[in-house]
Each structure stands twice: as C-alpha cells, then as structure tokens.
Design an enzyme around this catalytic site. Structure first.
Site, PDB file in Angstrom:
ATOM      1  N   CYS A  80      48.507  26.500  52.194  1.00  0.00           N
ATOM      2  CA  CYS A  80      49.565  25.492  52.272  1.00  0.00           C
ATOM      3  C   CYS A  80      49.676  24.721  50.955  1.00  0.00           C
ATOM      4  O   CYS A  80      50.148  25.254  49.966  1.00  0.00           O
ATOM      5  CB  CYS A  80      49.353  24.593  53.483  1.00  0.00           C
ATOM      6  N   HIS A 186      49.248  28.402  57.775  1.00  0.00           N
ATOM      7  CA  HIS A 186      47.859  28.009  58.061  1.00  0.00           C
ATOM      8  C   HIS A 186      47.172  29.122  58.845  1.00  0.00           C
ATOM      9  O   HIS A 186      47.309  29.174  60.074  1.00  0.00           O
ATOM     10  CB  HIS A 186      47.839  26.716  58.876  1.00  0.00           C
ATOM     11  N   GLU A 188      44.186  29.341  59.713  1.00  0.00           N
ATOM     12  CA  GLU A 188      43.203  28.767  60.658  1.00  0.00           C
ATOM     13  C   GLU A 188      43.878  28.281  61.940  1.00  0.00           C
ATOM     14  O   GLU A 188      43.209  27.955  62.909  1.00  0.00           O
ATOM     15  CB  GLU A 188      42.416  27.644  59.966  1.00  0.00           C
ATOM     16  N   ASP A 239      47.837  15.522  80.035  1.00  0.00           N
ATOM     17  CA  ASP A 239      47.671  14.067  80.091  1.00  0.00           C
ATOM     18  C   ASP A 239      46.236  13.843  80.538  1.00  0.00           C
ATOM     19  O   ASP A 239      45.817  14.367  81.573  1.00  0.00           O
ATOM     20  CB  ASP A 239      48.629  13.454  81.114  1.00  0.00           C
ATOM     21  N   ASP A 397      58.994   7.676  75.447  1.00  0.00           N
ATOM     22  CA  ASP A 397      59.015   7.660  76.920  1.00  0.00           C
ATOM     23  C   ASP A 397      60.284   6.957  77.404  1.00  0.00           C
ATOM     24  O   ASP A 397      60.231   5.793  77.819  1.00  0.00           O
ATOM     25  CB  ASP A 397      57.782   6.910  77.456  1.00  0.00           C
TER      26      ASP A 397
HETATM   27  O1  1PR Z   1      51.436   4.506  73.814  1.00  0.00           O
HETATM   28  O2  1PR Z   1      50.511   5.488  71.748  1.00  0.00           O
HETATM   29  O3  1PR Z   1      49.004   4.797  73.583  1.00  0.00           O
HETATM   30  O4  1PR Z   1      50.439   6.779  73.802  1.00  0.00           O
HETATM   31  C1  1PR Z   1      50.297   7.034  75.163  1.00  0.00           C
HETATM   32  C2  1PR Z   1      50.820   8.401  75.408  1.00  0.00           C
HETATM   33  O5  1PR Z   1      50.560   8.704  76.774  1.00  0.00           O
HETATM   34  C3  1PR Z   1      52.302   8.540  75.190  1.00  0.00           C
HETATM   35  O6  1PR Z   1      52.555   9.757  74.526  1.00  0.00           O
HETATM   36  C4  1PR Z   1      52.902   8.611  76.585  1.00  0.00           C
HETATM   37  O7  1PR Z   1      53.973   9.527  76.652  1.00  0.00           O
HETATM   38  C5  1PR Z   1      51.737   9.130  77.407  1.00  0.00           C
HETATM   39  N1  1PR Z   1      51.714   8.597  78.774  1.00  0.00           N
HETATM   40  C6  1PR Z   1      51.445   7.323  79.107  1.00  0.00           C
HETATM   41  N2  1PR Z   1      51.444   7.210  80.456  1.00  0.00           N
HETATM   42  C7  1PR Z   1      51.718   8.413  80.964  1.00  0.00           C
HETATM   43  C8  1PR Z   1      51.789   8.759  82.376  1.00  0.00           C
HETATM   44  O8  1PR Z   1      52.117   9.896  82.746  1.00  0.00           O
HETATM   45  N3  1PR Z   1      51.503   7.801  83.244  1.00  0.00           N
HETATM   46  N4  1PR Z   1      52.199  10.574  80.024  1.00  0.00           N
HETATM   47  C9  1PR Z   1      51.898   9.295  79.905  1.00  0.00           C
HETATM   48  C10 1PR Z   1      53.241  11.100  79.459  1.00  0.00           C
HETATM   49  C11 1PR Z   1      54.528  12.893  79.767  1.00  0.00           C
HETATM   50  C12 1PR Z   1      54.358  14.234  79.301  1.00  0.00           C
HETATM   51  C13 1PR Z   1      54.268  15.175  80.458  1.00  0.00           C
HETATM   52  C14 1PR Z   1      55.641  15.744  80.529  1.00  0.00           C
HETATM   53  C15 1PR Z   1      55.719  17.093  81.139  1.00  0.00           C
HETATM   54  N5  1PR Z   1      53.261  12.319  79.985  1.00  0.00           N
HETATM   55  O9  1PR Z   1      53.311  14.339  78.457  1.00  0.00           O
HETATM   56  O10 1PR Z   1      53.250  16.018  80.161  1.00  0.00           O
HETATM   57  O11 1PR Z   1      56.493  14.824  81.213  1.00  0.00           O
HETATM   58  O12 1PR Z   1      55.399  17.026  82.468  1.00  0.00           O
HETATM   59  P1  1PR Z   1      56.017  18.055  83.509  1.00  0.00           P
HETATM   60  O13 1PR Z   1      56.138  19.359  82.825  1.00  0.00           O
HETATM   61  O14 1PR Z   1      55.030  18.080  84.620  1.00  0.00           O
HETATM   62  O15 1PR Z   1      57.328  17.474  83.925  1.00  0.00           O
HETATM   63  P2  1PR Z   1      50.340   5.311  73.225  1.00  0.00           P
END
Ligand code: 1PR
Length: 547
Positions: A80, A186, A188, A239, A397
């Site tokens: 890179c 990359h 790796e 998550d 979000d």
């Molecule tokens: O605010 O910098 O500390 O980051 C926190 C991170 O955690 C953010 O990226 C936020 O999107 C994520 N987050 C916070 N709370 C939740 C929760 O679910 N209660 N999850 C959360 C976000 C959303 C996607 C999920 C998709 C696909 N999750 O990551 O995986 O919606 O899901 P699906 O295919 O089942 O529909 P910070």
C-alpha cells in the site's frame, strides 16, 4: 523463517504480523537504520498519509538505509503506502520527496460516475506478465484495496508494472523488478489469495516453504484482457456487550432493544464473538464488524475485554476487521483522561483495520455544521490524520420522523416512501431521519444527510448507515434512506439494518448503488448464509468475491 517488518510507528502492523505468523514466520521489527542494513527479507507495510510517513522515515534515518538496501538487490515487499513511497512523490503531499526508486508521482483517484473515493473493497488483478509473486493466483482473483491515491500507467514506469486493476480507470496495482516488489492492495487482509502472495514472497526471498498453503481462490476469471471487477462487499456485523454475568456475547437487537421479551428480559445471547467471526470469515464474509454497543458507557481503555477480543479475532481472520463503540475522549473514574485517538490506537494495535465512531461523530458533526471550520482536534480529524481517512468509519443510527408535509420537516432532508413499504402511524409517506446517539437513546435534531456530509468533510472514509426502525425486522433495507445518503456523499456507504433474505442484498445494491451491505440477525440465526447471499448476487450479475 525470519522476516523483517519496517516499524516506523504508524499504521496497523498487527494484521501483517498475524498473517506472517500464520505462514510460519518469526517476525522481527526494524526500528533502526542499522537493522535495515542487516535485514535479509524486508516488508514495508503502510497506511496513513504519504507526507507523514516520509517525514518519519527521514527523521529516523531510514530513507538512505532503505535506498541502499534496495540498491543492494535484497528482497523487499512494499504494501500500500509501501508501494507509493517507492515513487518520487505523491499528489497527497506535494513537495515531499519519496524514495525515488521508481520514476513518477502517485496521483489522486478522481471521484464521480458513481465511484466513491477512497476505493475500499475487493477488486481483481490483471497480471501483465508472469512472476513468482503471482504463483497460484489466477487473473482477477480478488484482493483487498483501501486507498485514495494510485499510480497511473505510464511509459516511464518501463518494466516495473506487474499487475493492473480497474477502478473507473486502470492503475498499477503491483510492481516488481529484481528483488523489489510492492502491491497497492493489502495481502494480509486478502484472505487465502493474500496469504498465497505473502507465501510466494517468502519463497522467493528466503527460499523457504511457508507452513500454510491456503487453497486457491475460485472466482471465475474475467474475460482475457477484460477489466477487473470491483466487488460489492457482504459484511457480517456483531453487536457485542457484556451479558448480565459480565461475559462478552454477541447480542442482537430488535429495533435496538437487545433484551428478550420473555425470559426475564435477559440480554439476548447469540454466541461467542471470536468463534462466530471465524465462522463468517470461512463462509466468505468480505469484512467483519464488531460494535461494542455499550461502549458509550465505559472507556474502552478500561474495558480491555474488547481489545482482547480484537486481538484474538485478528489472529486467524484475514479480512478487514472494524471495531466500534466508545471511540471518543474519555475521563475515567480515577480522573485519567484519554483522547479518541488513544482509544483508536489501542484498537489498531490489537488488530483492528478500521474504527467506527458513533455518538461522538454526531457531536463533532454538530460543531462543524455550526462554523463549517475544521479544528483539527475532533476524533474524526485526529484519527484520519494519523491512520488515513480509510480507517475511519462513521456509524450512524437514524430513526424515522414521519411528517405530513415538507413544511413540517423544517428544512430537514426528506425521503419519500410512497413507492416503498414503510408508513407512518397515520399513513404518512414522507419522513426525515434524525441521527440518534447512545444507541438510539437520545436524539440530536440533526438529519442523516447533514451528518453524513459533515463527517465526510471532517475526514471520515466510510459511512455505516443503520436504521433503527428496520433493525432486526428482516423486512429489507430502507431503500429511500440508503439512496439519499449514497447520493449525498462521495465516500463509500455500507447499508445496514433489515436484511431478511439474499434478495434484499440484491435490491439494496441495485437500487441504491452502495458499495457494501451488512447484516446481523440472518447470519447469527443461520436463516441465510453468506454463501447463499453471494450465489444469488452472482446469478443476478452483481460482482462479488467468491471463496
Ligand atoms: O456511540 O461510538 O459508542 O458506538 C456505539 C455503536 O453501537 C454504534 O455503532 C451503534 O450503531 C451501535 N449500537 C448501539 N446500540 C445498539 C443496539 O442495537 N442497541 N447496535 C447498537 C447497532 C446496528 C447494526 C445491526 C444492523 C443489522 N446495531 O449494527 O447489526 O442493524 O442488523 P439486522 O441485520 O439484524 O437488521 P458509540
């Protein structure tokens, strides 16, 4: 088998370290000019900015040592930025001299025609000639690229170019002459193909056989002499949070609510993060994302299990890993402060390739929108300055705010759902999307287009676009939302939330032009496999990486 990796204090070398260890190498880090002189096979990895890298090389007395090493005909592999620094300079840092081993100046990709910059993702190789570095690598096998600058084909390069790749324009994706070789991608992070290439380098450089020989890739070759194909990425997201007994588990929300409706409201537990990630790697995930969803509560530097998790996962997973949650400035209960850059550093050192900023990005965007001035001190600016824009993802979000008329939206960017499924409580078809913070717990008053454009201006390299309303619903991505953000920015967008079938991936790629689509619940619950998604996409003419 001993190989030396140039350590110039920048970028994530952990991924390369892990790949070399998997191939059976003992890795030595070179931190003095004398060590460079004594090395027998040298790898120069690089991410970040050209100018900063050259400054560090110069300050440490590495420039002359590297030139002398190459002039002596000793084995060298640049990766890179390690390819770009071989040239005389780069448009990224005008006036800064490169090593000048290859004639010419590295140029910037032009954005436009639906092509985002940086180029982030898997693309093919078009070999220009035979070379041992490419042994058992088929034309157009996909490898992982992340870059905004590229070397344009030029007669002055003479016998240097080894492969070309197309991203709107052809560019030189690998060079080789004598014992010197370098690649823009990359290895790796390029799965089995990348491990093969690194193995080939070790064989050429040291005459030694790597202990691991990954199977050849299986992508159908592009037509001879045809253009290489940039692949749409399929991303598995986990998550992660501590369950009520304090163990880190993969959980999954239903519109961000991760507690079971029955079962005493316990946090849903869908498995162990590292084991699941390894499964997704072998099933063909193009990238893996871990989000520490309660990261906004605790400083990740005191929440070491998350960094340990990344360190563990990166040992055996050779596709890019993104980690998010709690990347912001923080003062812990003992009064010890850390910056967002220090938190990101810890994740990069553990083996992350990108960090994803959530709540803090909304605050930073708000400050930027007020003055339209860069301060240089925000999390996004600080991390992208050191690690490069491509290492900074912003995870958004958004939640729908339904309105009856455009006036009610008070200037926020509107989306029209009349041709799609979603409806407001009173049958509304118009909505704007409010960016939330702390995992949807608080609103911001800012709309998703404002925040996306602001974070792009601040230096984010990619947007992970969730949708709280669709999360875990398995009813398809929010097409109007994804399309509006994709059209508003020039950096790659990852569509997220709502995937329920392979057809939903096809729909979001074809109807919005996004570069990547992410899913969680369908993969965790074995409802649809990554392989099924890719097979369907191939059958409908969407280019994807085959494994
Ligand atoms: O605010 O910098 O500390 O980051 C926190 C991170 O955690 C953010 O990226 C936020 O999107 C994520 N987050 C916070 N709370 C939740 C929760 O679910 N209660 N999850 C959360 C976000 C959303 C996607 C999920 C998709 C696909 N999750 O990551 O995986 O919606 O899901 P699906 O295919 O089942 O529909 P910070």
């Amino acid at each position: 088998m001993r190989v030396s990796v140039l350590d110039y204090g920048a970028g994530n070398v952990r991924s390369l370290h892990n790949a070399l260890v998997a191939l059976g190498c003992e890795v030595e880090y070179l931190s003095t000019a004398e060590q460079i002189t004594a090395a027998s096979a040298l790898i120069f990895p690089g991410v970040g900015a050209f100018g900063r890298c050259m400054e560090v090389l110069e300050a440490r007395g590495f420039t002359q040592a590297l030139k002398a090493y190459v002039a002596a005909g000793r084995p060298y592999l640049g990766i890179c930025l390690g390819l770009q620094t071989l040239f005389e300079g780069s448009e990224e840092s005008p006036g800064v001299a490169g090593l000048g081993i290859i004639p010419g100046i590295v140029g910037r990709f032009a954005s436009g025609e639906g092509r985002s910059v940086p180029q982030i993702g898997w693309n093919g190789l078009r070999p220009l000639r035979e070379h041992g570095l490419l042994d058992a690598i088929a034309p157009d096998d996909a490898v992982y690229f992340v870059h905004s600058f590229r070397v344009a084909p030029d007669a002055r390069l003479a016998e240097w170019p080894l492969c070309e790749t197309d991203y709107g324009e052809p560019y030189v994706s690998a060079v080789a002459k004598g014992a010197v070789s370098a690649c823009q991608f990359h290895p790796e992070k390029s799965g089995a193909v990348g491990l093969r290439l690194l193995g080939n380098f070790l064989r050429l450089a040291l005459g030694a056989e790597p202990s691991l020989t990954p199977p050849p890739a299986t992508r159908a070759a592009a037509p001879p002499g045809g253009k290489t194909r940039f692949c749409k990425r399929v991303i598995a997201c986990m998550d992660v949070r501590a369950n009520d007994s304090g163990d880190l588990v993969v959980t999954k929300g239903d519109q961000y609510d991760v507690r079971e409706k029955s079962n005493g409201g316990e946090v849903r537990n869908l498995g162990k993060p590292v084991a699941l990630a390894e499964r997704y790697y072998h099933e063909g995930a193009d990238e893996i994302t871990f989000l520490n969803i309660t990261g906004f509560r605790d400083c990740p530097l005191t929440d070491m299990p998350m960094t340990q998790l990344i360190a563990e996962a990166s040992k055996n997973i050779f596709v890019p890993l993104t980690v998010g949650g709690g990347i912001r400035a923080f003062t812990d209960s003992n009064g010890v402060s850390s910056t967002a850059l220090q938190v990101a550093d810890a994740y990069f050192r553990a083996g992350a390739d990108k960090v994803s900023i959530g709540s803090d990005a909304v605050d930073v965007a708000r400050a930027w929108l007020e003055k339209k001035e860069l301060t240089g001190t925000s999390s996004i600016e600080a991390i992208s300055r050191v690690y490069g824009r491509q290492a900074v993802v912003v995870s958004i979000d958004p939640r729908r705010r339904w309105v009856k008329t455009s006036e009610e939206a008070e200037g926020h960017a509107l989306c029209d759902h009349s041709e799609h499924r979603a409806r407001g409580p009173e049958g509304e078809t118009l909505c704007w999307y409010e960016c939330t913070v702390q995992g949807g717990r608080a609103g911001s008053g800012l709309d998703v287009v404002q925040v996306s454009q602001a974070v792009q201006a601040l230096g984010a390299g990619e947007i992970l676009l969730n949708c709280i309303d669709n999360d875990g619903q398995n009813d398809g991505y929010d097409i109007p939302l994804v399309r509006s953000v994709r059209q508003a920015v020039g950096i790659p967008v990852i569509a997220s939330s709502g995937a329920g079938s392979a057809a939903h991936f096809d729909e979001v790629f074809k109807q919005t032009g996004v570069e990547a689509a992410l899913a969680a619940s369908i993969f965790h619950r074995n409802q649809v496999s990554i392989r099924e998604v890719k097979e369907l996409l191939m059958s409908t003419g969407v280019d994807v990486r085959q494994v």
